[in-house]
Every structure is written in C-alpha cells, then in structure tokens.
Design a protein around this motif. Structure first.
Motif, mmCIF file in Angstrom:
data_model
loop_
_atom_site.group_PDB
_atom_site.id
_atom_site.type_symbol
_atom_site.label_atom_id
_atom_site.label_comp_id
_atom_site.label_asym_id
_atom_site.label_seq_id
_atom_site.Cartn_x
_atom_site.Cartn_y
_atom_site.Cartn_z
ATOM 1 N N ASN A 62 8.366 -8.426 -8.257
ATOM 2 C CA ASN A 62 6.907 -8.465 -8.297
ATOM 3 C C ASN A 62 6.353 -8.969 -9.624
ATOM 4 O O ASN A 62 5.136 -8.981 -9.816
ATOM 5 N N VAL A 63 7.219 -9.348 -10.566
ATOM 6 C CA VAL A 63 6.744 -9.798 -11.877
ATOM 7 C C VAL A 63 7.356 -11.146 -12.229
ATOM 8 O O VAL A 63 8.374 -11.553 -11.663
ATOM 9 N N ASN A 64 6.735 -11.827 -13.186
ATOM 10 C CA ASN A 64 7.288 -13.055 -13.744
ATOM 11 C C ASN A 64 8.365 -12.630 -14.732
ATOM 12 O O ASN A 64 8.066 -12.204 -15.846
ATOM 13 N N THR A 65 9.628 -12.752 -14.335
ATOM 14 C CA THR A 65 10.727 -12.241 -15.162
ATOM 15 C C THR A 65 10.995 -13.092 -16.401
ATOM 16 O O THR A 65 11.781 -12.688 -17.252
ATOM 17 N N ASP A 66 10.335 -14.232 -16.528
ATOM 18 C CA ASP A 66 10.436 -14.999 -17.775
ATOM 19 C C ASP A 66 9.665 -14.299 -18.886
ATOM 20 O O ASP A 66 9.991 -14.433 -20.054
ATOM 21 N N GLU A 67 8.631 -13.550 -18.517
ATOM 22 C CA GLU A 67 7.760 -12.895 -19.497
ATOM 23 C C GLU A 67 7.867 -11.379 -19.502
ATOM 24 O O GLU A 67 7.648 -10.742 -20.524
ATOM 25 N N LYS A 68 8.183 -10.791 -18.345
ATOM 26 C CA LYS A 68 8.143 -9.338 -18.222
ATOM 27 C C LYS A 68 9.420 -8.815 -17.590
ATOM 28 O O LYS A 68 10.168 -9.544 -16.960
ATOM 29 N N THR A 69 9.635 -7.507 -17.767
ATOM 30 C CA THR A 69 10.746 -6.841 -17.096
ATOM 31 C C THR A 69 10.260 -5.479 -16.618
ATOM 32 O O THR A 69 9.152 -5.045 -16.950
#
Length: 138
Positions: A62-69
């Motif tokens: 559900n998140v942009n894994t390039d920016e968040k975890t």
C-alpha cells in the motif's frame, strides 16, 4: 515473494504467501515442531508472527517502497481454538489506510475453516532510510 521471505522468521516458521494484494493478504503456516509450544499445541506467538507478517506485507503493498517502509507498531490477538497439526491460514484485510498508519484485521483458521485466532495489527509507515545511512549508525 519467496525472496522477500528468505532468511527471515517467516521462512524459518514455514510461512508461505498464497495471495498478496493491497486489499488482501493470505498466508499459510504449518503447525509442527517449529510452531508448537511445549504442550504440542500451536504457540500463540507463532500465530501472532503469522498475523503481523501478513499485515506488514499488505502494508508494503500500500506504500511507495522507494520512499517509505512499513513497521509493526501494535498487535493484539485472541486465541480462540487450539491446533496440534496441519496448516493454518491467515487472511489479512485493511480496516484503515492512513498516511502514517494502516490497521489490519487478521483471521487465522485451520483446514476446516474454524477460527483459531483473531488479531488486529497497526502498522506504521515511515520514511525509508538509505542503506549507507542506516549502516553508519552500527
């Protein structure tokens, strides 16, 4: 997905991802010596590990894994029924998707579709740190 589980608690406990979308994660885990408590029953901690694994994986989707975890923030579980063997299945569905937290409902059932455990897991969404930054703190 297999490479995501490699060298983790999930691999050690024999968890497998059956389905993984932002709206639903289905994972299985064997009930055997790896997941037993001393009385030969499924360890409650193993159920919680399965529940949090499903919620965390769903959160990553559900998140942009390039920016968040995604990291576990809180989990609770009610152990409804015991299990001695077989396979248990966790189905995780989101009940809240916010900018900084996701809340998941996870139901774990046995092979007869009997409820073993019900859990709620809150997952925090945090900024991903660069590998060099996180390694410099060690």
């Amino acid at each position: 997905m297999k490479e995501l589980l490699h060298n983790t608690l999930m691999e050690l406990l024999g968890m497998e991802v059956i389905e993984a979308t932002p709206d639903k994660v289905v994972m299985t885990m064997p009930v055997d010596a790896r997941t037993h408590q001393p009385m030969g029953l499924l360890h409650g901690g193993a159920s919680v590990a399965l529940a949090e694994s499903a919620a965390s994986l769903g959160s990553l989707l559900n998140v942009n894994t390039d920016e968040k975890t995604a990291v576990g923030l809180e989990i609770n579980a009610n152990h409804i029924r015991s299990a001695r063997d077989g396979i248990v299945t966790a189905v995780a569905t989101p009940v809240h998707r916010g900018a900084t937290t996701l809340v998941w409902d996870i139901r774990i059932t046995n092979e007869r579709d009997q409820l073993i455990c019900i859990s709620r897991c809150t997952v925090a969404i945090i900024a991903r740190k660069a590998k060099s930054e996180s390694n410099s703190r060690k």
